[in-house]
Design a protein around this motif. Structure first.
Motif, short mmCIF file in Angstrom:
data_model
loop_
_atom_site.label_atom_id
_atom_site.label_comp_id
_atom_site.label_asym_id
_atom_site.label_seq_id
_atom_site.Cartn_x
_atom_site.Cartn_y
_atom_site.Cartn_z
N LEU A 170 7.94 9.93 1.11
CA LEU A 170 7.34 8.68 0.64
C LEU A 170 6.08 8.35 1.44
O LEU A 170 5.06 7.93 0.87
CB LEU A 170 8.36 7.53 0.75
CG LEU A 170 7.87 6.17 0.25
CD1 LEU A 170 7.42 6.21 -1.21
CD2 LEU A 170 8.98 5.11 0.41
N LYS A 171 6.13 8.59 2.74
CA LYS A 171 4.95 8.30 3.57
C LYS A 171 3.76 9.16 3.12
O LYS A 171 2.64 8.68 3.02
CB LYS A 171 5.27 8.54 5.05
CG LYS A 171 4.14 8.13 5.97
CD LYS A 171 4.60 7.97 7.39
CE LYS A 171 3.41 7.64 8.27
NZ LYS A 171 3.71 6.75 9.35
N ARG A 172 4.04 10.44 2.85
CA ARG A 172 2.95 11.33 2.39
C ARG A 172 2.40 10.86 1.05
O ARG A 172 1.20 10.91 0.80
CB ARG A 172 3.47 12.76 2.26
CG ARG A 172 3.68 13.37 3.61
CD ARG A 172 3.81 14.89 3.54
NE ARG A 172 4.08 15.38 4.89
CZ ARG A 172 5.08 16.17 5.21
NH1 ARG A 172 5.90 16.63 4.29
NH2 ARG A 172 5.24 16.57 6.46
N LYS A 173 3.28 10.40 0.17
CA LYS A 173 2.83 9.88 -1.13
C LYS A 173 1.86 8.72 -0.92
O LYS A 173 0.82 8.64 -1.56
CB LYS A 173 4.03 9.38 -1.96
CG LYS A 173 4.83 10.47 -2.65
CD LYS A 173 6.06 9.84 -3.31
CE LYS A 173 6.88 10.88 -4.04
NZ LYS A 173 6.26 11.35 -5.28
N ILE A 174 2.24 7.83 -0.01
CA ILE A 174 1.40 6.64 0.24
C ILE A 174 0.06 7.08 0.83
O ILE A 174 -1.00 6.63 0.41
CB ILE A 174 2.14 5.65 1.17
CG1 ILE A 174 3.36 5.07 0.44
CG2 ILE A 174 1.21 4.54 1.65
CD1 ILE A 174 4.35 4.33 1.32
N LEU A 204 2.77 -2.15 0.53
CA LEU A 204 1.98 -1.19 -0.23
C LEU A 204 0.78 -1.90 -0.88
O LEU A 204 -0.36 -1.39 -0.85
CB LEU A 204 2.86 -0.51 -1.29
CG LEU A 204 2.25 0.63 -2.09
CD1 LEU A 204 1.69 1.73 -1.16
CD2 LEU A 204 3.28 1.25 -3.05
N ALA A 205 1.03 -3.08 -1.43
CA ALA A 205 -0.07 -3.85 -2.03
C ALA A 205 -1.09 -4.22 -0.96
O ALA A 205 -2.31 -4.14 -1.19
CB ALA A 205 0.48 -5.11 -2.70
N ASP A 206 -0.61 -4.59 0.21
CA ASP A 206 -1.50 -4.92 1.34
C ASP A 206 -2.35 -3.70 1.70
O ASP A 206 -3.57 -3.79 1.92
CB ASP A 206 -0.64 -5.35 2.53
CG ASP A 206 -1.47 -5.87 3.68
OD1 ASP A 206 -2.45 -5.20 4.05
OD2 ASP A 206 -1.16 -6.96 4.21
N HIS A 207 -1.71 -2.53 1.73
CA HIS A 207 -2.41 -1.27 2.05
C HIS A 207 -3.53 -1.00 1.02
O HIS A 207 -4.65 -0.64 1.39
CB HIS A 207 -1.36 -0.15 2.04
CG HIS A 207 -1.88 1.24 2.13
ND1 HIS A 207 -2.43 1.76 3.28
CD2 HIS A 207 -1.95 2.22 1.19
CE1 HIS A 207 -2.80 3.00 3.05
NE2 HIS A 207 -2.52 3.31 1.79
N PHE A 208 -3.23 -1.21 -0.26
CA PHE A 208 -4.25 -1.01 -1.31
C PHE A 208 -5.40 -1.99 -1.10
O PHE A 208 -6.57 -1.63 -1.17
CB PHE A 208 -3.65 -1.23 -2.71
CG PHE A 208 -2.65 -0.18 -3.14
CD1 PHE A 208 -2.58 1.05 -2.50
CD2 PHE A 208 -1.78 -0.42 -4.20
CE1 PHE A 208 -1.66 2.02 -2.89
CE2 PHE A 208 -0.85 0.54 -4.61
CZ PHE A 208 -0.79 1.75 -3.94
N LYS A 209 -5.03 -3.25 -0.86
CA LYS A 209 -6.02 -4.32 -0.72
C LYS A 209 -6.94 -4.06 0.48
O LYS A 209 -8.16 -4.07 0.37
CB LYS A 209 -5.25 -5.65 -0.53
CG LYS A 209 -6.07 -6.90 -0.62
CD LYS A 209 -5.10 -8.10 -0.58
CE LYS A 209 -5.74 -9.33 -0.04
NZ LYS A 209 -4.79 -10.44 0.09
#
Ligand SMILES: Cc1cc2nc3c(=O)[nH]c(=O)nc-3n(C[C@H](O)[C@H](O)[C@H](O)COP(=O)(O)OP(=O)(O)OC[C@H]3O[C@@H](n4cnc5c(N)ncnc54)[C@H](O)[C@@H]3O)c2cc1C
Length: 427
Positions: A170-174, A204-209
């Motif tokens: 999952l970490k690699r996917k992110i 995840l949303a924070d990471h995208f933002k």
């Protein structure tokens, strides 16, 4: 030698050197043999606390993994807020510090008439046995029994709700995600760690933002509302992640088209670039094979234990505790740890010929909703039983907090996790 070196050097089977037992009670008690299967939050609590409650007991922890990796705080690891060493701890060190034996082995069977546990390294005798073996995934409802689909979903879009390689995938996917829709699902019923899928979606949303990734989290919830800390998560979704998170309720996936990367719910068709599908959870197959499970309200397979004594029905000296339980407590680490403490006291009192009334475990749960500043929402709760034995939140102890002042960092989750690792491994 640091912690990591100790873990690397771990032996296949290790018996810690125990100090000469000192009998604390005035009544001389024959040293009882207490065997605990499963070195998770419940099992580690039990072995530590029972050594304190009955110091001369011969306590043995049976665990199939060679070291412990924490699920709590693992969402923070996915986003580099903590390193792997923070989550990883040595069973050998815990056994040495607390004076019990650790055997790395898998429990495979039980002869309850002869009080013998079968394991991959041989038979182990017990006077008291506890299964604290956590959960397994149950894809049945999601895939309508299609085992091939279940395996593909698990291998390619792992839930990461059982520690190990799934988290790494999952970490690699992110890390490799370049943009598009990222689906996270929430199963129905009492799944492991109610807030964790919502926390993961926020981070995840924070990471995208923060990293200007043109991505959107699709949080598909099989339930008709957020299952815990509703006000806090709703505030986070609406105030912080309007452009990066789409939360959809009653969104059970009815069809997976993995070739074209499309899923269908009753109302929506959603395409995705990547995903993490979280199925239902159940007690491990071993307990099913041993006839120690029952089907509970949501048609879930869970341990067939008495809700007041934790004893498996029909067995007087075999107990079950932690996430395998059928009671409606939150399936969380703090709950499992405090339940382990309570069960330890109960077993100790049984050994001393006394009885002890059931005590509620405590759910203490702190979820991150943003990374910078690190904002958290927390919940503390205890439980009581209704007239028909159903589990209820005890509102006297229930308190939910949404810390959204944005003025500084709240690091309560890390402090809580560290204090729990200290108790389970070092103090
Ligand atoms: C992403 C995520 C975040 C979370 N965050 C929090 C949080 O912030 N706070 C919180 O309180 N909880 C949190 N949790 C929940 C918490 O991890 C679980 O509720 C807790 O681990 C349950 O403890 P347990 O002892 O019942 O099971 P586990 O911790 O799963 O332990 C079971 C152990 O049994 C072993 N085992 C199984 N079968 C056998 C066998 N046959 N032989 C030998 N060994 C066996 C397994 O290897 C495992 O080590 C989180 C979970 C996830 C996934």
């Amino acid at each position: 030698m640091n912690r990591r070196d100790m873990i690397k050097g771990s032996l296949v089977a290790f018996v810690a050197i125990t100090a000469t037992p000192i009998l604390a009670d005035t009544v001389a008690i024959k040293a009882p043999k207490i065997v605990v299967v499963g070195g998770g939050w419940a099992g580690l609590s039990l072995v530590r606390n029972i050594k304190e409650d009955i110091p001369n007991a011969k306590v043995t922890l049976i665990e199939k993994r060679d070291h412990f990796v924490s699920c709590p705080a693992s969402n923070s690891w996915l986003f580099d807020l903590v390193d792997l060493e923070f989550l990883t701890h040595s069973y050998i060190e815990a056994a040495n510090n607390h004076g019990y034996d650790f055997i790395q082995a898998t429990a495979t069977g039980l002869d309850s008439k002869k009080d013998i546990l079968k394991t991959t390294v041989g038979d182990i005798e017990y006077d008291y046995l506890v299964f604290a073996t956590g959960i397994e995934y149950d894809y049945h409802e999601q895939t309508k029994g299609d085992m091939k689909l279940a395996k593909t979903l698990h291998d390619n879009y792992p839930p990461a709700f059982i520690p190990g390689s799934e988290h790494l995938t999952l970490k690699r996917k992110i890390q490799n995600f370049k943009g598009g829709n990222f689906i996270i699902t929430v199963p129905s019923g009492n799944y492991r760690c109610l807030p964790a899928p919502y926390e993961r979606a926020c981070l995840l949303a924070d990471h995208f933002k923060t990293n200007n990734i043109k991505g959107k989290v699709y949080l598909l919830d099989e339930n008709n509302s957020i299952t815990i800390k509703e006000e806090g998560f709703k505030t986070a979704f609406n105030k912080l992640y309007k452009d990066h998170l789409e939360y959809i309720t009653s969104a059970k996936i009815l069809k997976y088209d993995l070739k074209n990367k499309i899923v269908e719910t009753e109302f929506d068709t959603i395409s995705f670039e990547d995903a993490s599908f979280y199925p239902n959870v159940k007690a491990p197959k071993l307990l099913e094979d041993l006839g120690l499970t029952t089907k509970t309200a949501y048609n879930r397979v869970e341990a067939n234990i008495d809700h007041l004594t934790y004893k498996f029905k029909g067995l007087d000296n075999v107990y079950g505790c932690g996430d395998i339980r059928p009671m409606g407590f939150s399936k969380s680490g703090n709950t499992a740890y405090t339940e382990g403490q309570n069960l330890s006291k109960m077993i100790a009192n049984t050994i001393k010929g006394k009885t002890l009334k059931w005590e509620s475990p405590t759910t203490l749960c702190i979820s991150l909703v943003s990374i910078k500043p690190q904002q958290e929402i927390s919940l503390i709760s205890e439980y009581k039983y209704g007239k028909n034995g159903e589990t209820q939140f005890d509102s006297t102890f229930t308190d939910e907090k949404w810390k959204s002042n944005g003025l500084g960092e709240n690091k309560a989750q890390f402090h809580w996790a560290q204090s729990m690792y200290d108790k389970m491994f070092y103090m």
